[in-house]
Design a protein around this motif. Structure first.
Motif, PDB file in Angstrom:
ATOM      1  N   SER A  25       0.579  -1.042   0.284  1.00 17.58           N
ATOM      2  CA  SER A  25      -0.176   0.091   0.322  1.00 17.58           C
ATOM      3  C   SER A  25       0.714   1.043   0.355  1.00 17.58           C
ATOM      4  O   SER A  25       0.147   2.561  -0.949  1.00 17.58           O
ATOM      5  N   GLU A  26       2.054   1.465   0.487  1.00 20.11           N
ATOM      6  CA  GLU A  26       3.126   2.361   0.678  1.00 20.11           C
ATOM      7  C   GLU A  26       3.152   2.967  -0.840  1.00 20.11           C
ATOM      8  O   GLU A  26       3.485   3.648  -1.260  1.00 20.11           O
ATOM      9  N   ILE A  27       4.134   1.249  -0.885  1.00 26.51           N
ATOM     10  CA  ILE A  27       4.505   1.359  -2.879  1.00 26.51           C
ATOM     11  C   ILE A  27       3.488   1.934  -3.487  1.00 26.51           C
ATOM     12  O   ILE A  27       3.600   3.217  -4.465  1.00 26.51           O
ATOM     13  N   ALA A  28       2.358   1.796  -3.795  1.00 23.23           N
ATOM     14  CA  ALA A  28       1.319   2.200  -4.373  1.00 23.23           C
ATOM     15  C   ALA A  28       1.148   4.111  -3.924  1.00 23.23           C
ATOM     16  O   ALA A  28       0.713   4.537  -4.789  1.00 23.23           O
ATOM     17  N   ARG A  29       0.579   4.076  -2.804  1.00 22.75           N
ATOM     18  CA  ARG A  29       1.228   6.283  -2.095  1.00 22.75           C
ATOM     19  C   ARG A  29       1.847   6.753  -2.985  1.00 22.75           C
ATOM     20  O   ARG A  29       1.476   7.237  -3.711  1.00 22.75           O
ATOM     21  N   GLN A  30       3.188   5.735  -3.267  1.00 23.13           N
ATOM     22  CA  GLN A  30       4.467   6.917  -3.106  1.00 23.13           C
ATOM     23  C   GLN A  30       4.525   6.847  -4.830  1.00 23.13           C
ATOM     24  O   GLN A  30       4.523   7.503  -5.237  1.00 23.13           O
ATOM     25  N   ALA A  31       3.833   6.250  -5.602  1.00 20.42           N
ATOM     26  CA  ALA A  31       3.470   5.264  -7.129  1.00 20.42           C
ATOM     27  C   ALA A  31       2.418   6.852  -7.225  1.00 20.42           C
ATOM     28  O   ALA A  31       2.412   7.388  -8.397  1.00 20.42           O
ATOM     29  N   ILE A  32       1.674   7.278  -7.180  1.00 22.34           N
ATOM     30  CA  ILE A  32       0.314   7.930  -7.310  1.00 22.34           C
ATOM     31  C   ILE A  32       0.819   9.051  -6.673  1.00 22.34           C
ATOM     32  O   ILE A  32       0.485   9.627  -7.460  1.00 22.34           O
ATOM     33  N   GLU A  33       1.544   9.961  -5.695  1.00 22.86           N
ATOM     34  CA  GLU A  33       1.953  10.951  -5.170  1.00 22.86           C
ATOM     35  C   GLU A  33       3.324  11.213  -6.395  1.00 22.86           C
ATOM     36  O   GLU A  33       2.809  12.327  -7.269  1.00 22.86           O
ATOM     37  N   ARG A  35       2.719  10.347  -9.394  1.00 20.43           N
ATOM     38  CA  ARG A  35       2.978  10.824 -10.731  1.00 20.43           C
ATOM     39  C   ARG A  35       1.401  12.189 -10.398  1.00 20.43           C
ATOM     40  O   ARG A  35       1.556  13.238 -11.774  1.00 20.43           O
ATOM     41  N   VAL A  36       0.943  11.932  -9.499  1.00 22.34           N
ATOM     42  CA  VAL A  36       0.159  13.439  -8.874  1.00 22.34           C
ATOM     43  C   VAL A  36       1.494  15.106  -9.135  1.00 22.34           C
ATOM     44  O   VAL A  36       1.250  15.856  -9.385  1.00 22.34           O
ATOM     45  N   GLU A  37       2.359  14.580  -8.564  1.00 22.45           N
ATOM     46  CA  GLU A  37       3.804  15.462  -8.981  1.00 22.45           C
ATOM     47  C   GLU A  37       3.790  15.444 -10.444  1.00 22.45           C
ATOM     48  O   GLU A  37       4.078  16.958 -10.688  1.00 22.45           O
ATOM     49  N   ASP A  38       3.787  14.248 -10.678  1.00 25.81           N
ATOM     50  CA  ASP A  38       5.462  14.984 -12.377  1.00 25.81           C
ATOM     51  C   ASP A  38       3.068  15.736 -13.012  1.00 25.81           C
ATOM     52  O   ASP A  38       4.023  16.562 -13.973  1.00 25.81           O
ATOM     53  N   LEU A  39       2.153  15.180 -13.027  1.00 26.04           N
ATOM     54  CA  LEU A  39       1.225  15.944 -13.959  1.00 26.04           C
ATOM     55  C   LEU A  39       0.985  17.295 -13.266  1.00 26.04           C
ATOM     56  O   LEU A  39       0.484  18.362 -14.332  1.00 26.04           O
ATOM     57  N   GLU A  40       1.038  17.538 -12.090  1.00 29.18           N
ATOM     58  CA  GLU A  40       0.794  19.047 -11.374  1.00 29.18           C
ATOM     59  C   GLU A  40       2.222  20.170 -12.267  1.00 29.18           C
ATOM     60  O   GLU A  40       2.127  20.617 -13.050  1.00 29.18           O
ATOM     61  N   ILE A  41       3.869  19.310 -12.624  1.00 31.88           N
ATOM     62  CA  ILE A  41       4.145  19.925 -13.313  1.00 31.88           C
ATOM     63  C   ILE A  41       4.453  20.158 -14.747  1.00 31.88           C
ATOM     64  O   ILE A  41       4.293  21.426 -14.896  1.00 31.88           O
TER      65      ILE A  41
END
Length: 71
Positions: A25-33, A35-41
């Motif tokens: 669950s931590e691995i998935a959370r980090q991956a989602i986080e 991806r969101v950071e990349d999309l924001e950039i």
């Protein structure tokens, strides 16, 4: 914190079970986080761009042609 349910292929679930010490669950959370950071950039960059959608499509075509010649 909000809970989220994920569906994964059966074969992947079997492989994940081999690594019980991993907090998936931590691995998935980090991956989602990430991806969101990349999309924001990307959104920040795109909001400052003067390229039109048509320009972007044309540039994409040029890149694809160049890549296809290279490979």
């Amino acid at each position: 914190m909000v809970n989220m349910t994920l569906s994964i292929p059966e074969e992947l679930a079997k492989k994940m079970k081999l690594f019980k010490e991993i907090r998936w669950s931590e691995i998935a959370r980090q991956a989602i986080e990430k991806r969101v950071e990349d999309l924001e950039i990307m959104n920040r960059i795109a909001s400052k761009s003067k390229l039109t959608e048509r320009d972007a499509i044309e540039i994409g075509k040029i890149i694809k042609r160049s890549a296809s010649k290279k490979f």
